[in-house]
Motif scaffolding. Structure first.
Motif, PDB file in Angstrom:
ATOM      1  N   LEU A 109      65.431  14.444  86.994  1.00 50.24           N
ATOM      2  CA  LEU A 109      65.480  15.157  85.717  1.00 50.24           C
ATOM      3  C   LEU A 109      66.689  16.076  85.655  1.00 50.24           C
ATOM      4  CD1 LEU A 109      64.310  15.872  82.979  1.00 50.24           C
ATOM      5  CD2 LEU A 109      62.830  17.545  84.124  1.00 50.24           C
ATOM      6  N   LYS A 110      66.907  16.837  86.705  1.00 50.96           N
ATOM      7  CA  LYS A 110      68.045  17.761  86.731  1.00 50.96           C
ATOM      8  C   LYS A 110      69.370  17.006  86.649  1.00 50.96           C
ATOM      9  CE  LYS A 110      69.786  21.804  89.123  1.00 50.96           C
ATOM     10  NZ  LYS A 110      69.513  22.783  90.186  1.00 50.96           N
ATOM     11  N   SER A 111      69.466  15.901  87.379  1.00 50.66           N
ATOM     12  CA  SER A 111      70.692  15.099  87.371  1.00 50.66           C
ATOM     13  C   SER A 111      70.976  14.514  85.984  1.00 50.66           C
ATOM     14  CB  SER A 111      70.567  13.975  88.406  1.00 50.66           C
ATOM     15  OG  SER A 111      71.655  13.099  88.326  1.00 50.66           O
ATOM     16  N   LEU A 112      69.950  13.957  85.347  1.00 52.83           N
ATOM     17  CA  LEU A 112      70.135  13.372  84.012  1.00 52.83           C
ATOM     18  C   LEU A 112      70.544  14.435  82.995  1.00 52.83           C
ATOM     19  CD1 LEU A 112      67.108  10.911  83.960  1.00 52.83           C
ATOM     20  CD2 LEU A 112      69.536  10.284  83.972  1.00 52.83           C
ATOM     21  N   ARG A 113      69.927  15.607  83.093  1.00 55.97           N
ATOM     22  CA  ARG A 113      70.272  16.699  82.168  1.00 55.97           C
ATOM     23  C   ARG A 113      71.725  17.145  82.398  1.00 55.97           C
ATOM     24  NH1 ARG A 113      70.521  22.067  82.521  1.00 55.97           N
ATOM     25  NH2 ARG A 113      69.462  22.231  84.522  1.00 55.97           N
ATOM     26  N   GLN A 114      72.118  17.291  83.651  1.00 50.02           N
ATOM     27  CA  GLN A 114      73.471  17.747  83.960  1.00 50.02           C
ATOM     28  C   GLN A 114      74.529  16.713  83.590  1.00 50.02           C
ATOM     29  OE1 GLN A 114      73.016  18.888  88.095  1.00 50.02           O
ATOM     30  NE2 GLN A 114      72.501  21.000  87.534  1.00 50.02           N
ATOM     31  N   GLN A 115      74.210  15.414  83.745  1.00 60.64           N
ATOM     32  CA  GLN A 115      75.142  14.354  83.355  1.00 60.64           C
ATOM     33  C   GLN A 115      75.489  14.449  81.871  1.00 60.64           C
ATOM     34  OE1 GLN A 115      73.428  10.566  84.388  1.00 60.64           O
ATOM     35  NE2 GLN A 115      73.466  11.014  86.576  1.00 60.64           N
ATOM     36  N   ARG A 116      74.514  14.867  81.079  1.00 57.60           N
ATOM     37  CA  ARG A 116      74.728  15.000  79.633  1.00 57.60           C
ATOM     38  C   ARG A 116      75.302  16.365  79.255  1.00 57.60           C
ATOM     39  NH1 ARG A 116      70.952  11.655  80.822  1.00 57.60           N
ATOM     40  NH2 ARG A 116      70.369   9.905  79.510  1.00 57.60           N
ATOM     41  N   GLU A 117      75.367  17.250  80.244  1.00 61.85           N
ATOM     42  CA  GLU A 117      75.820  18.625  80.015  1.00 61.85           C
ATOM     43  C   GLU A 117      74.929  19.333  79.003  1.00 61.85           C
ATOM     44  OE1 GLU A 117      80.012  18.485  79.138  1.00 61.85           O
ATOM     45  OE2 GLU A 117      80.490  17.727  81.132  1.00 61.85           O
ATOM     46  N   GLY A 123      61.788  23.402  83.092  1.00 57.64           N
ATOM     47  CA  GLY A 123      62.304  24.194  84.200  1.00 57.64           C
ATOM     48  C   GLY A 123      61.403  24.094  85.419  1.00 57.64           C
ATOM     49  N   GLN A 124      60.098  24.139  85.200  1.00 55.94           N
ATOM     50  CA  GLN A 124      59.138  24.022  86.311  1.00 55.94           C
ATOM     51  C   GLN A 124      59.232  22.647  86.978  1.00 55.94           C
ATOM     52  OE1 GLN A 124      55.361  24.899  84.516  1.00 55.94           O
ATOM     53  NE2 GLN A 124      55.745  27.103  84.434  1.00 55.94           N
ATOM     54  N   ILE A 125      59.427  21.602  86.171  1.00 64.59           N
ATOM     55  CA  ILE A 125      59.557  20.249  86.729  1.00 64.59           C
ATOM     56  C   ILE A 125      60.838  20.159  87.554  1.00 64.59           C
ATOM     57  CG2 ILE A 125      59.866  17.800  86.191  1.00 64.59           C
ATOM     58  CD1 ILE A 125      58.166  18.361  83.617  1.00 64.59           C
ATOM     59  N   GLU A 126      61.947  20.681  87.022  1.00 61.76           N
ATOM     60  CA  GLU A 126      63.213  20.636  87.754  1.00 61.76           C
ATOM     61  C   GLU A 126      63.135  21.405  89.075  1.00 61.76           C
ATOM     62  OE1 GLU A 126      66.833  21.669  85.785  1.00 61.76           O
ATOM     63  OE2 GLU A 126      66.693  19.993  84.385  1.00 61.76           O
ATOM     64  N   ARG A 127      62.377  22.475  89.106  1.00 59.54           N
ATOM     65  CA  ARG A 127      62.237  23.286  90.327  1.00 59.54           C
ATOM     66  C   ARG A 127      61.114  22.771  91.225  1.00 59.54           C
ATOM     67  NH1 ARG A 127      62.794  27.075  86.272  1.00 59.54           N
ATOM     68  NH2 ARG A 127      60.576  27.623  86.371  1.00 59.54           N
ATOM     69  N   THR A 152      52.222  15.356  83.396  1.00 56.28           N
ATOM     70  CA  THR A 152      51.321  14.251  83.082  1.00 56.28           C
ATOM     71  C   THR A 152      52.158  13.017  82.724  1.00 56.28           C
ATOM     72  OG1 THR A 152      51.263  14.761  80.725  1.00 56.28           O
ATOM     73  CG2 THR A 152      49.600  15.840  82.131  1.00 56.28           C
ATOM     74  N   VAL A 153      51.513  11.878  82.703  1.00 53.78           N
ATOM     75  CA  VAL A 153      52.192  10.640  82.304  1.00 53.78           C
ATOM     76  C   VAL A 153      52.724  10.781  80.881  1.00 53.78           C
ATOM     77  CG1 VAL A 153      51.849   8.185  81.825  1.00 53.78           C
ATOM     78  CG2 VAL A 153      50.878   9.185  83.890  1.00 53.78           C
ATOM     79  N   ALA A 154      51.943  11.371  79.987  1.00 56.30           N
ATOM     80  CA  ALA A 154      52.380  11.548  78.591  1.00 56.30           C
ATOM     81  C   ALA A 154      53.642  12.398  78.525  1.00 56.30           C
ATOM     82  CB  ALA A 154      51.263  12.175  77.763  1.00 56.30           C
ATOM     83  N   THR A 155      53.705  13.450  79.336  1.00 58.04           N
ATOM     84  CA  THR A 155      54.899  14.309  79.348  1.00 58.04           C
ATOM     85  C   THR A 155      56.096  13.537  79.885  1.00 58.04           C
ATOM     86  OG1 THR A 155      53.561  16.302  79.619  1.00 58.04           O
ATOM     87  CG2 THR A 155      55.875  16.458  80.259  1.00 58.04           C
ATOM     88  N   LEU A 156      55.894  12.737  80.931  1.00 61.29           N
ATOM     89  CA  LEU A 156      56.999  11.927  81.457  1.00 61.29           C
ATOM     90  C   LEU A 156      57.518  10.945  80.420  1.00 61.29           C
ATOM     91  CD1 LEU A 156      56.210  11.023  85.174  1.00 61.29           C
ATOM     92  CD2 LEU A 156      58.000  12.496  84.259  1.00 61.29           C
ATOM     93  N   TRP A 157      56.609  10.349  79.632  1.00 60.51           N
ATOM     94  CA  TRP A 157      57.044   9.425  78.578  1.00 60.51           C
ATOM     95  C   TRP A 157      57.916  10.157  77.562  1.00 60.51           C
ATOM     96  CZ3 TRP A 157      57.721   4.655  78.938  1.00 60.51           C
ATOM     97  CH2 TRP A 157      56.834   3.808  79.596  1.00 60.51           C
ATOM     98  N   LYS A 158      57.514  11.370  77.192  1.00 57.09           N
ATOM     99  CA  LYS A 158      58.311  12.146  76.237  1.00 57.09           C
ATOM    100  C   LYS A 158      59.703  12.413  76.795  1.00 57.09           C
ATOM    101  CE  LYS A 158      54.756  14.844  73.845  1.00 57.09           C
ATOM    102  NZ  LYS A 158      54.297  16.212  73.585  1.00 57.09           N
ATOM    103  N   ILE A 159      59.760  12.771  78.074  1.00 55.62           N
ATOM    104  CA  ILE A 159      61.054  13.066  78.700  1.00 55.62           C
ATOM    105  C   ILE A 159      61.915  11.810  78.767  1.00 55.62           C
ATOM    106  CG2 ILE A 159      62.179  13.811  80.831  1.00 55.62           C
ATOM    107  CD1 ILE A 159      59.685  15.644  81.296  1.00 55.62           C
ATOM    108  N   ALA A 160      61.333  10.699  79.208  1.00 54.84           N
ATOM    109  CA  ALA A 160      62.077   9.442  79.303  1.00 54.84           C
ATOM    110  C   ALA A 160      62.598   9.012  77.931  1.00 54.84           C
ATOM    111  CB  ALA A 160      61.207   8.345  79.912  1.00 54.84           C
TER     112      ALA A 160
END
Length: 193
Positions: A11-19, A37-41, A47-55
């Protein structure tokens, strides 16, 4: 690297790649800045639903978050702690542009999925138990051996209203014109980090 570490690093890498800032990521995904922020740390397990939203917000395959490179994953989530256990059957394939998952939904569980990126088609096949699917606002029950193909870019839901686990497979096909170039590069970069 375990699943939680892989998830936070990816997650952190993908966010940073996009700046992108965490605020921008929150806007794009619909997930709160605090949760991201909590996920990155590695302080929170989404949850699976939250991961789908992020993806979906990042326009990447779901499996990017749950399949660390070179690691066998017998089950991405502990069934004792989660209503949905997701296990990759075939990892992300950049040429064919699909993810294929084996999913177990606990008795009484409901998982609502926000729309995936435009053009996504999902194929669901019931393996055991009874799976209820809501597509286009209509609930339909699938028994073992039955399948359903639908536009994944619309809200949909999975429900197990029985007292036994429901096991099903989900093949998610991403639009080739977007994924062939964008996602293959992202997947390649992720494997070379």
């Amino acid at each position: 690297m375990n699943i939680a570490q892989h998830l936070s690093a990816t997650l952190k890498s993908l966010r940073q790649q996009r700046e992108w800032s965490l605020s921008r990521l929150a806007e794009e995904t619909g997930v709160s800045k605090a949760m991201l922020g909590q996920i990155e740390r590695n302080e929170s397990s989404p949850t699976v639903a939250t991961l789908w939203k992020i993806a979906t917000g990042l326009n990447v395959p779901f499996s990017v978050f749950i399949t660390p490179p070179q690691v066998e994953v017998p089950g991405a989530f502990d069934p004792q702690q989660r209503a949905m256990v997701v296990t990759p059957v075939f990892p992300w394939d950049p040429e064919l542009c699909f993810d294929h998952f084996s999913i177990v939904l606990a008795p009484g569980a409901l998982s609502e999925s926000t729309p995936h990126e435009k053009g996504v088609i999902e194929h669901v096949v019931a393996i055991s138990g009874t799976l209820d699917m809501r597509v286009a606002g209509v609930w339909r029950s699938l028994t073992p051996g039955e399948g359903l193909r639908f536009a994944g870019d619309e809200a949909h839901a999975y429900r197990n209203s029985s007292d036994q686990p429901a096991h099903f497979h989900s093949l998610i096909h991403y639009p080739k014109e977007k994924t062939a170039s964008e996602l293959a590069v992202r997947h390649r970069d992720r494997n070379h980090q």
